[in-house]
Design an enzyme around this catalytic site. Structure first.
Site, PDB file in Angstrom:
ATOM      1  N   GLU A   5       0.772  -1.434   0.128  1.00  0.00           N
ATOM      2  CA  GLU A   5       0.055   0.086  -0.216  1.00  0.00           C
ATOM      3  C   GLU A   5       0.924   1.346   0.013  1.00  0.00           C
ATOM      4  O   GLU A   5       0.628   2.073   0.812  1.00  0.00           O
ATOM      5  CB  GLU A   5      -0.979  -0.180   1.359  1.00  0.00           C
ATOM      6  CG  GLU A   5      -1.953  -0.962   0.998  1.00  0.00           C
ATOM      7  CD  GLU A   5      -3.082  -1.097   1.856  1.00  0.00           C
ATOM      8  OE1 GLU A   5      -3.441  -0.102   2.641  1.00  0.00           O
ATOM      9  OE2 GLU A   5      -4.302  -2.009   1.640  1.00  0.00           O
ATOM     10  N   GLU A  43      -4.858  -8.910  -0.318  1.00  0.00           N
ATOM     11  CA  GLU A  43      -5.870  -8.290   0.874  1.00  0.00           C
ATOM     12  C   GLU A  43      -7.162  -8.282   0.341  1.00  0.00           C
ATOM     13  O   GLU A  43      -7.548  -7.400  -0.477  1.00  0.00           O
ATOM     14  CB  GLU A  43      -5.217  -7.204   1.366  1.00  0.00           C
ATOM     15  CG  GLU A  43      -3.951  -7.145   2.156  1.00  0.00           C
ATOM     16  CD  GLU A  43      -3.703  -6.013   3.058  1.00  0.00           C
ATOM     17  OE1 GLU A  43      -4.522  -5.483   3.307  1.00  0.00           O
ATOM     18  OE2 GLU A  43      -2.399  -5.895   3.092  1.00  0.00           O
TER      19      GLU A  43
HETATM   20  O1  AHR Z   1      -5.438  -5.763   6.713  1.00  0.00           O
HETATM   21  C1  AHR Z   1      -5.497  -4.859   7.492  1.00  0.00           C
HETATM   22  C2  AHR Z   1      -4.593  -3.482   6.968  1.00  0.00           C
HETATM   23  O2  AHR Z   1      -5.623  -3.134   5.700  1.00  0.00           O
HETATM   24  C3  AHR Z   1      -3.445  -4.008   6.178  1.00  0.00           C
HETATM   25  O3  AHR Z   1      -2.302  -3.642   7.166  1.00  0.00           O
HETATM   26  C4  AHR Z   1      -3.014  -3.015   5.221  1.00  0.00           C
HETATM   27  O4  AHR Z   1      -2.359  -3.158   4.112  1.00  0.00           O
HETATM   28  C5  AHR Z   1      -4.511  -2.799   4.736  1.00  0.00           C
HETATM   29  O5  AHR Z   1      -4.973  -1.139   4.819  1.00  0.00           O
END
Ligand code: AHR
Length: 493
Positions: free
Chosen positions: A173, A296
């Site tokens: 991110e 994710e």
């Molecule tokens: O999964 C929780 C958080 O969500 C992670 O650390 C991040 O990459 C995303 O914003």
């Protein structure tokens, strides 16, 4: 009768097992207390890893595990997590809850966890606050076999032999917690950092670039144009929450019918996102060399009452199981380009597979979806289609039925079908083209919309045999799928 057509003559792509991957961050009680309790814990463990959790995760055949973050990855300095444990740096986990991070779980422990799970490690490096040298040395530490400063250090820490490491992420991110960069800035940083992520000996690293946040198509465009030839994979992150306001996500357990549809509407949006990002990737990489990795995804609710807001601890219901079911169907159907996906997160955080409290453990409804879907791993996707009506209200109208199908090497045909309607049971006429099938086993996962497992009632939701409800017909099979349920059909020749 709603027709479900499965055409086994058409096999567009192989479903990579890594679409069923997981993610574990130094966040709340995912690592500490969830996966790892330390060698001295009274909770039964092997080299510090919880035996109950490892055994449950082995049952769903976790193919790949991502670590150490997430946002934590761009604050993590790997040398803090090696060597004699009592001497490891105690620091603050600034991103998640401001708690003490004692670094007792580091590189060696992660590799040991992957060994116990029999899964591939996916290590995420630090671009946001780490140096090129630090990243280069981490890869050398993990994978170099021979005479080098990092290989020597690894040997001094009790591991003379290198590990095998394929998946390495270059930042996380980086448009947000990983440095707030623009796409152009990150593309340049990626090109520079990845140069020093080296292949040592037989070890071949699959280089993963940080991809877009949800619908940031500009990010994908810039990354593919400026850096596509240096990467093997590009990530995508998309979470499902209720409504349009992330600061009012709603509760995991206490929700209305409208929020059932709203959450599933968000989950189904994954299909559009992948389609559009895929289209951009296709222009720069028509051969499909670069994989799209959704590393994710999952549902994100308000934390449970009383929980540390920075720990992201939430309960998990049949509604979340539906999110998992439709999302995994979507990944299967895009397996021509999607090569990995990692649900967030494995234990005690967001849409977890497992919840723990001290020595207690429960399996969530989402766990059972991964259990039902495991036969899709490495199977060939086959063409499928379901006739369905739209259900839900207003902006949150969604198709009632959602499916995918695959054919494994041993000739087994697996169909996973979800009924997202809260009210209607549907009669299904499954027409199977191109396969002569003699038998079927079926399993059902169902429950009221907020049904869940907790430490007092660990068995409220679990899969049940459904074979008796399925009738083989001359063209395939017929059955009725109950509302808010998921059916797995396994046909054999
Ligand atoms: O999964 C929780 C958080 O969500 C992670 O650390 C991040 O990459 C995303 O914003």
């Amino acid at each position: 009768m709603n027709k479900l057509i499965v055409n086994t003559y058409k096999k567009p792509s192989r479903i990579h097992r890594n679409l069923y991957g997981h993610f574990s961050e130094h966040l709340g009680r995912c690592i500490y207390g969830g996966l790892y309790v330390g060698e001295d814990s009274p909770i039964p463990n092997t080299n510090g890893m919880r035996n109950d959790v490892v055994s449950a995760l082995r049952n769903i055949r976790v193919p790949v595990l991502r670590w150490p973050g997430g946002c934590f990855a761009d604050e993590y300095h790997w040398k803090d997590g090696i060597g004699e444990k009592s001497l490891r740096k105690r620091m603050v986990n600034t991103h998640w809850g401001g708690v003490v991070e004692d670094n007792s779980f580091g590189t060696h422990e992660f590799m040991e966890l992957c060994r116990q799970l029999d899964c591939a490690p996916y290590v995420n490096g630090n671009v946001g606050s780490g140096s090129v040298q630090e990243m280069q040395e981490w890869v050398e530490y993990m994978t170099f076999d021979g005479e080098s400063p990092m290989a020597r250090l690894r040997g001094e820490n009790g591991r003379p032999k290198p590990w095998s490491l394929r998946y390495f992420g270059i930042g996380n991110e980086n448009w947000g917690c990983g440095g707030n960069m623009t796409a152009e800035e990150y593309a340049n940083q990626f090109r520079r950092y990845q140069t020093y992520v080296r292949n040592y000996g037989e070890n071949k690293i699959y280089k993963i670039a940080c991809g877009p946040n949800v619908d940031d198509y500009h990010w994908t465009e810039v990354l593919m144009r400026e850096a596509g030839r240096f990467m093997d994979g590009l990530t995508l992150h998309h979470y499902s929450y209720c409504g349009d306001d992330f600061s009012h996500k709603g509760s995991a357990l206490d929700f209305k019918e409208e929020e059932w549809y709203s959450l599933l509407h968000k989950a189904l949006y994954m299909d559009d996102l992948i389609q559009i990002h895929k289209g951009i990737m296709q222009r720069y990489d028509p051969e499909g060399r670069v994989g799209l990795l959704v590393d994710e995804w999952g549902s994100w609710h308000e934390v449970e009452p009383g929980a540390n807001p920075g720990f992201l601890y939430q309960q998990n219901t049949i509604r979340d199981a539906m999110v998992a079911a439709v999302t995994l169907n979507i990944f299967n159907k895009h397996s021509d380009r999607v090569r990995m996906a990692n649900i967030a997160q494995t234990v005690n955080v967001l849409q977890s597979m497992i919840l723990t409290e001290g020595e207690k453990m429960v399996l969530t409804p989402s766990y059972f979806v991964f259990d039902l879907y495991q036969d899709h791993q490495d199977a060939m996707l086959v063409d499928s289609f379901v006739e369905t009506e739209m259900v839900g209200e207003g902006a949150y109208r969604i198709p009632a039925l959602h499916e995918s199908a695959s054919l494994s090497e041993n000739g087994r045909l697996t169909v996973t079908l979800a009924n997202l309607s809260l009210e209607t049971a549907y009669d299904i006429d499954a027409v199977l083209l191109g396969s002569s099938l003699n038998g079927v086993e079926a399993t059902l996962l169902s429950g009221e919309m907020a049904a869940h497992n907790d430490f007092e009632h660990p068995q409220s939701v679990k899969p049940a045999a459904f074979s008796q409800e399925v009738r083989l017909t001359s063209s395939g099979a017929a059955f009725q799928i109950p509302p808010h349920s998921i059916v797995k059909l396994s046909f054999h020749a």
